[in-house]
Write a protein that holds these residues in place. Sequence first.
Motif, PDB file in Angstrom:
ATOM      1  N   GLY A  25     -17.920 130.990  41.281  1.00 42.39           N
ATOM      2  CA  GLY A  25     -19.273 130.854  41.801  1.00 42.39           C
ATOM      3  C   GLY A  25     -19.787 129.455  41.521  1.00 42.39           C
ATOM      4  N   ASN A  26     -21.022 129.337  41.048  1.00 41.06           N
ATOM      5  CA  ASN A  26     -21.580 128.039  40.672  1.00 41.06           C
ATOM      6  C   ASN A  26     -21.266 127.726  39.213  1.00 41.06           C
ATOM      7  N   SER A  27     -20.890 126.489  38.938  1.00 39.11           N
ATOM      8  CA  SER A  27     -20.682 126.053  37.557  1.00 39.11           C
ATOM      9  C   SER A  27     -22.037 125.852  36.881  1.00 39.11           C
ATOM     10  N   ILE A  28     -22.036 125.961  35.552  1.00 39.83           N
ATOM     11  CA  ILE A  28     -23.283 125.949  34.787  1.00 39.83           C
ATOM     12  C   ILE A  28     -23.297 124.783  33.790  1.00 39.83           C
ATOM     13  N   SER A  29     -24.427 124.103  33.716  1.00 40.56           N
ATOM     14  CA  SER A  29     -24.651 123.107  32.661  1.00 40.56           C
ATOM     15  C   SER A  29     -26.126 123.122  32.302  1.00 40.56           C
ATOM     16  N   THR A  30     -26.492 122.273  31.383  1.00 34.37           N
ATOM     17  CA  THR A  30     -27.907 122.093  31.066  1.00 34.37           C
ATOM     18  C   THR A  30     -28.544 121.166  32.105  1.00 34.37           C
ATOM     19  N   THR A  31     -29.858 121.097  32.100  1.00 35.13           N
ATOM     20  CA  THR A  31     -30.574 120.162  32.958  1.00 35.13           C
ATOM     21  C   THR A  31     -30.086 118.738  32.680  1.00 35.13           C
ATOM     22  N   SER A  32     -29.816 118.008  33.748  1.00 39.45           N
ATOM     23  CA  SER A  32     -29.245 116.652  33.699  1.00 39.45           C
ATOM     24  C   SER A  32     -27.811 116.649  33.190  1.00 39.45           C
ATOM     25  N   GLY A  33     -27.194 117.826  33.080  1.00 39.78           N
ATOM     26  CA  GLY A  33     -25.782 117.911  32.745  1.00 39.78           C
ATOM     27  C   GLY A  33     -24.924 117.730  33.986  1.00 39.78           C
ATOM     28  N   HIS A  34     -23.622 117.901  33.804  1.00 44.24           N
ATOM     29  CA  HIS A  34     -22.675 117.580  34.868  1.00 44.24           C
ATOM     30  C   HIS A  34     -22.865 118.438  36.116  1.00 44.24           C
ATOM     31  N   MET A  35     -23.409 119.638  35.968  1.00 43.72           N
ATOM     32  CA  MET A  35     -23.548 120.542  37.109  1.00 43.72           C
ATOM     33  C   MET A  35     -24.943 120.512  37.729  1.00 43.72           C
ATOM     34  N   ASP A  36     -25.783 119.614  37.290  1.00 42.42           N
ATOM     35  CA  ASP A  36     -27.137 119.506  37.846  1.00 42.42           C
ATOM     36  C   ASP A  36     -27.058 118.712  39.146  1.00 42.42           C
TER      37      ASP A  36
END
Length: 411
Positions: A138-149
């Motif tokens: 599905g969608n990858s997850i990171s923190t805000t301003s992380g790699h997946m933002d």
Amino acid sequence: MTVLHAGRLLDRPGRAPRGPSTVIIRDGRIVEVRDGFVDASAWPGARVVDQRDRFVLPGLIDSHVHLVSDLGGQAGFLSGITENLPTHAFRAAGNAEKTLMAGFTTVRNLGDDGGVTLALRDATAEHRLAGPRIVDAGNSISTTSGHMDSRLGFNDDFRETVPHDNVCNGPESCREAVRLQVGRGADVIKIATTGGVNSRIGAGLGAQMFEDEARALIETAHLYGLKVAVHAHGADGINLALRLGADSIEHGTIFDDETLRLFRQSGAYYVPTLSTVNGYIERLEADPNAYPPEVLPKIRWRISITGQSLARAVPAGVRIAFGTDAGVSKHGRNADEFALMVQHGMTPMQALEAATVNAADLLGLADEIGSLEPGKRADIVAVDGDPLQDVTVLTDMDFVMRDGRVYRNDR
């Protein structure tokens, strides 16, 4: 019923190959493997597949791809604005077919938006489209301003209109982000504990997630019975993920002694994705301005250091699974990874194990794929030459069968 004759057969990577052999297939699964070329008349009406002058082995597995992605740098950024979802779906289907024809009968797709590859997963599972078996995150997850933002690089007027329900901040938010992907039907959860090379932000490649956030992500995924693949470059982010029970580390560009200890202790897999450098080099040769200023220094660094962690991991006994990050590198050229793995310390047999039995174990499919044994799916490929002597022969695939269906036979 299908009777396949193999000149040489690597039925179980990690063991010596067999000589002339016959693989007997019924309803997409292997029934029996016999020595020699068995007369097919014992099964009236059986189809005979002649690979008597070829090296036959299990279908290959790529543990890290992005089927929607084809473009990189500025071109990739613009495509996210100018192209619509049907265009992405059409591209993903084409990339899936390229991947299958290259001999990769199973892939783990680690992050695409819009549900495109979740739908493609179901279509290829039913053989409605030509493509590999897909395990999807599905969608990858990171923190805000992380790699997946995906908002990085946009001005403030656009930030809130760009979808970002895959970013989280704090434990509760991170639990919710995982549950959202579970609800969408994800087979595996992909998170990023460090910055990324292609992220349009110059924040480096070290850890960008607090321990309570990473713990919430990993524990929630495991609560639902899903494995966790962790994008991580710096040793701090790698070690954080390994301490908390990550199932695999993707890229893993910087190892320290603690990293090696944690890999051995946890039994997690390392997925090196060395092929990314091929994509970077080729795009930069075609256009020196292919990447923005905040990304280019990270690319130069990644090119200069790629392979050093694998060279440490192999003698340390770290479990390794094959993965390319195709999408950054070119789809259909997944087998280019083999030469890089051998260049940085693996034997050809070890590289083949990484792309078969090891990858099958990582994906939770060891009972289904990864070797050619009775009861397993008839995912079978064949090449001219001997990949145990020269892994580059795997870049020229001659025959591809998935679930007993022949998708490619150059003969």
